[in-house]
Design an enzyme around this catalytic site. Structure first.
Site, PDB file in Angstrom:
ATOM      1  N   TRP A   1      69.971  56.790  43.233  1.00  0.00           N
ATOM      2  CA  TRP A   1      69.175  57.976  43.572  1.00  0.00           C
ATOM      3  C   TRP A   1      67.674  57.677  43.550  1.00  0.00           C
ATOM      4  CZ3 TRP A   1      73.704  58.543  40.703  1.00  0.00           C
ATOM      5  CH2 TRP A   1      74.633  59.498  41.150  1.00  0.00           C
TER       6      TRP A   1
ATOM      7  N   ARG B   1      77.349  58.860  31.972  1.00  0.00           N
ATOM      8  CA  ARG B   1      78.376  59.537  32.766  1.00  0.00           C
ATOM      9  C   ARG B   1      79.653  59.745  31.943  1.00  0.00           C
ATOM     10  NH1 ARG B   1      81.777  57.123  37.079  1.00  0.00           N
ATOM     11  NH2 ARG B   1      82.810  58.886  38.081  1.00  0.00           N
TER      12      ARG B   1
ATOM     13  N   HIS C   1      70.756  62.227  37.325  1.00  0.00           N
ATOM     14  CA  HIS C   1      70.906  61.358  38.496  1.00  0.00           C
ATOM     15  C   HIS C   1      69.642  60.536  38.763  1.00  0.00           C
ATOM     16  CE1 HIS C   1      74.645  63.569  40.290  1.00  0.00           C
ATOM     17  NE2 HIS C   1      74.928  62.810  39.255  1.00  0.00           N
TER      18      HIS C   1
ATOM     19  N   HIS D   1      81.259  63.317  31.474  1.00  0.00           N
ATOM     20  CA  HIS D   1      82.602  63.639  31.983  1.00  0.00           C
ATOM     21  C   HIS D   1      83.585  63.974  30.867  1.00  0.00           C
ATOM     22  CE1 HIS D   1      82.689  62.331  36.462  1.00  0.00           C
ATOM     23  NE2 HIS D   1      81.548  62.912  36.145  1.00  0.00           N
TER      24      HIS D   1
HETATM   25  C1  HEM Z   1      77.095  68.864  40.668  1.00  0.00           C
HETATM   26  C2  HEM Z   1      77.166  68.053  39.640  1.00  0.00           C
HETATM   27  C3  HEM Z   1      77.445  66.578  39.731  1.00  0.00           C
HETATM   28  C4  HEM Z   1      78.095  65.876  40.708  1.00  0.00           C
HETATM   29  C5  HEM Z   1      78.747  66.419  41.977  1.00  0.00           C
HETATM   30  C6  HEM Z   1      78.048  64.484  40.319  1.00  0.00           C
HETATM   31  C7  HEM Z   1      78.611  63.456  41.049  1.00  0.00           C
HETATM   32  C8  HEM Z   1      78.459  62.118  40.751  1.00  0.00           C
HETATM   33  C9  HEM Z   1      79.001  61.039  41.518  1.00  0.00           C
HETATM   34  C10 HEM Z   1      79.850  61.191  42.783  1.00  0.00           C
HETATM   35  C11 HEM Z   1      78.628  59.890  40.922  1.00  0.00           C
HETATM   36  C12 HEM Z   1      78.935  58.455  41.378  1.00  0.00           C
HETATM   37  C13 HEM Z   1      80.072  57.846  40.573  1.00  0.00           C
HETATM   38  C14 HEM Z   1      80.288  56.410  41.007  1.00  0.00           C
HETATM   39  O1  HEM Z   1      80.627  56.216  42.176  1.00  0.00           O
HETATM   40  O2  HEM Z   1      80.097  55.495  40.192  1.00  0.00           O
HETATM   41  C15 HEM Z   1      77.830  60.221  39.786  1.00  0.00           C
HETATM   42  C16 HEM Z   1      77.220  59.313  38.958  1.00  0.00           C
HETATM   43  C17 HEM Z   1      76.474  59.641  37.853  1.00  0.00           C
HETATM   44  N1  HEM Z   1      76.324  60.899  37.325  1.00  0.00           N
HETATM   45 FE1  HEM Z   1      76.814  62.634  38.231  1.00  0.00          FE
HETATM   46  N2  HEM Z   1      77.383  64.366  39.130  1.00  0.00           N
HETATM   47  C18 HEM Z   1      77.014  65.624  38.725  1.00  0.00           C
HETATM   48  C19 HEM Z   1      76.378  65.948  37.559  1.00  0.00           C
HETATM   49  C20 HEM Z   1      75.976  65.048  36.593  1.00  0.00           C
HETATM   50  C21 HEM Z   1      75.496  65.396  35.290  1.00  0.00           C
HETATM   51  C22 HEM Z   1      75.401  66.820  34.744  1.00  0.00           C
HETATM   52  C23 HEM Z   1      75.196  64.229  34.647  1.00  0.00           C
HETATM   53  C24 HEM Z   1      74.675  63.994  33.251  1.00  0.00           C
HETATM   54  C25 HEM Z   1      74.166  64.907  32.453  1.00  0.00           C
HETATM   55  C26 HEM Z   1      75.472  63.151  35.572  1.00  0.00           C
HETATM   56  C27 HEM Z   1      75.239  61.815  35.332  1.00  0.00           C
HETATM   57  C28 HEM Z   1      75.576  60.790  36.189  1.00  0.00           C
HETATM   58  C29 HEM Z   1      75.168  59.406  35.997  1.00  0.00           C
HETATM   59  C30 HEM Z   1      74.264  58.869  34.895  1.00  0.00           C
HETATM   60  C31 HEM Z   1      75.735  58.692  37.057  1.00  0.00           C
HETATM   61  C32 HEM Z   1      75.577  57.190  37.349  1.00  0.00           C
HETATM   62  C33 HEM Z   1      76.734  56.428  36.796  1.00  0.00           C
HETATM   63  C34 HEM Z   1      76.668  54.960  37.108  1.00  0.00           C
HETATM   64  O3  HEM Z   1      75.641  54.447  37.565  1.00  0.00           O
HETATM   65  O4  HEM Z   1      77.687  54.279  36.880  1.00  0.00           O
HETATM   66  N3  HEM Z   1      75.967  63.682  36.718  1.00  0.00           N
HETATM   67  N4  HEM Z   1      77.743  61.584  39.694  1.00  0.00           N
END
Ligand code: HEM
Length: 359
Positions: free
Chosen positions: A257, A114, A241, A118
């Protein structure tokens, strides 16, 4: 397609922790959540880890160019010996990922992915601002953007490598951390190029460039188009995700997820298509839960991929073919991490060996 969820017993994700089992000279890591799974389901959980570091040669990257220009920020030239030096950093990150397994679902890997995303996803094709080049998330307002809540954990995890290998830029370190995490958690090889150069706070992108999880398919399409992503790349990237989960104290959303949040798989697409999802009744923002176990979640912006016919078609392809997902994700993730950066033809693409491959 067989249902993913049907392969699993209901698991308490609070209890997810990797177990290390020594078997025929390889260390296998699995999540305790797999206890009680069928052998077929278990197979998807295993990934190999081992370690073999190499010596560093010191200075690797020298900035030969300024930055700016119509086509993007110029990557610094990297010496031809650099692959070994970057592999050493890769190994050090991978080893720490393996050792520090008490965090969250058992791995810092998801939060490193992430951070890489980001730091890159702020890229704007219109004015060529944002992206991973300057490592600007060290500074406000980027570090204090609500969208980046929790990412100080990932930055802190990587900080010791910035101290030990002080020649690497933050942008290179954070993107390398993302590539390392994807590969070590069982995902595809991702080609990576060095050459990002630290910039100061004046280069921070404005807040609000990263996606809002409450939105619909047209919003997701437009936002990723702003980054220069096609529909296919957008769907492939969101498949990340499969890893990790949401944390109420960071984004307001809650839960993982998939049933294997520390293993890179195509389960995100399988689950979103094959399971039934309902709006969760809770004192929090609108999110979905799987009807069967109520232990998994989807964001409105995830569900949006199934509400749009061309997004959905691509989800079906990835649900049916993990190799295709891995291939497309790998290319799209490299493109994302390199957004806004210009490389000379001589800049080498590095493909890092996993710890397991170096045993
Ligand atoms: C429409 C696009 C996306 C939205 C709205 C979104 C939104 C989110 C949100 C709300 C979280 C939770 C953050 C937290 O509370 O810790 C998250 C986690 C995460 N996202 Fe996304 N995301 C998007 C696209 C992506 C993309 C493109 C990637 C990587 C290529 C990604 C990788 C991750 C990963 C690995 C996590 C887990 C982080 C953790 O477990 O600490 N996301 N995302």
């Amino acid at each position: 397609m067989a249902s993913v969820a049907s392969n699993f017993t209901r698991a308490s994700f609070k209890q997810l922790r990797p177990l290390k089992i020594k078997a025929s000279s390889k260390t296998f890591v699995r999540s305790t959540a797999v206890v009680g799974l069928t052998s077929a389901a278990l197979a998807t959980y295993y990934y190999n880890n081992d370690n073999n570091n190499k010596k560093s040669n010191g200075n690797a990257a020298k900035a030969l160019f300024g930055f700016g220009g119509a086509s993007g920020l110029n990557a610094a030239q990297v010496s031809s010996k650099a692959q070994d030096e970057y592999q050493e950093i890769y190994n050090a990150i991978a080893k720490k990922l393996q050792d520090e397994d008490e965090y969250d679902y058992g791995s810092y890997g998801p939060v490193l992915v992430r951070l890489a995303w980001h730091s890159s996803g702020t890229y704007d094709t219109n004015d060529k601002t944002g992206g991973s080049y300057g490592g600007t998330m060290r500074f406000a307002p980027e570090s204090t953007d609500d969208a980046n809540n929790g990412l100080e954990i990932a930055r802190k995890f990587l900080d010791e490598f910035k101290v030990k290998y002080d020649w690497i830029s933050y942008g290179d370190l954070w993107t390398l951390g993302g590539v390392c995490a994807v590969q070590e958690l069982g995902g595809p090889k991702v080609k990576w190029r060095a050459g990002r150069v630290d910039q100061d706070a004046s280069k921070c992108p404005p807040n609000g460039k990263l996606p809002d999880a409450s939105r619909d398919a047209p919003y997701v399409r437009n936002l990723f188009a702003r980054m220069g992503m096609t529909e296919r790349e957008t769907v492939a990237l969101i498949g990340a995700h499969c890893l990790g989960g949401c944390h109420a104290d960071r984004s307001g959303y809650k839960g993982p997820w998939t049933f294997s949040p520390t293993v890179f798989t195509n389960d995100f697409y399988k689950l979103i298509l094959e399971d039934k999802w309902q709006v969760k009744k809770w004192d929090g923002p609108k999110q979905y839960e799987d009807v069967k176990t109520k232990s998994l979640m989807m964001l409105p912006a995830d569900i949006a991929l199934t509400e749009d016919s061309s997004f959905k078609k691509i989800c079906v392809e990835y649900a049916n073919d993990q190799d295709l997902f891995f291939k497309d994700f790998s290319a799209a993730f490299q493109k994302l991490l390199e957004s806004g950066i210009s490389y000379t033809k001589s800049t080498k693409e590095f493909v890092f060996k996993t710890l397991d491959e170096q045993e």
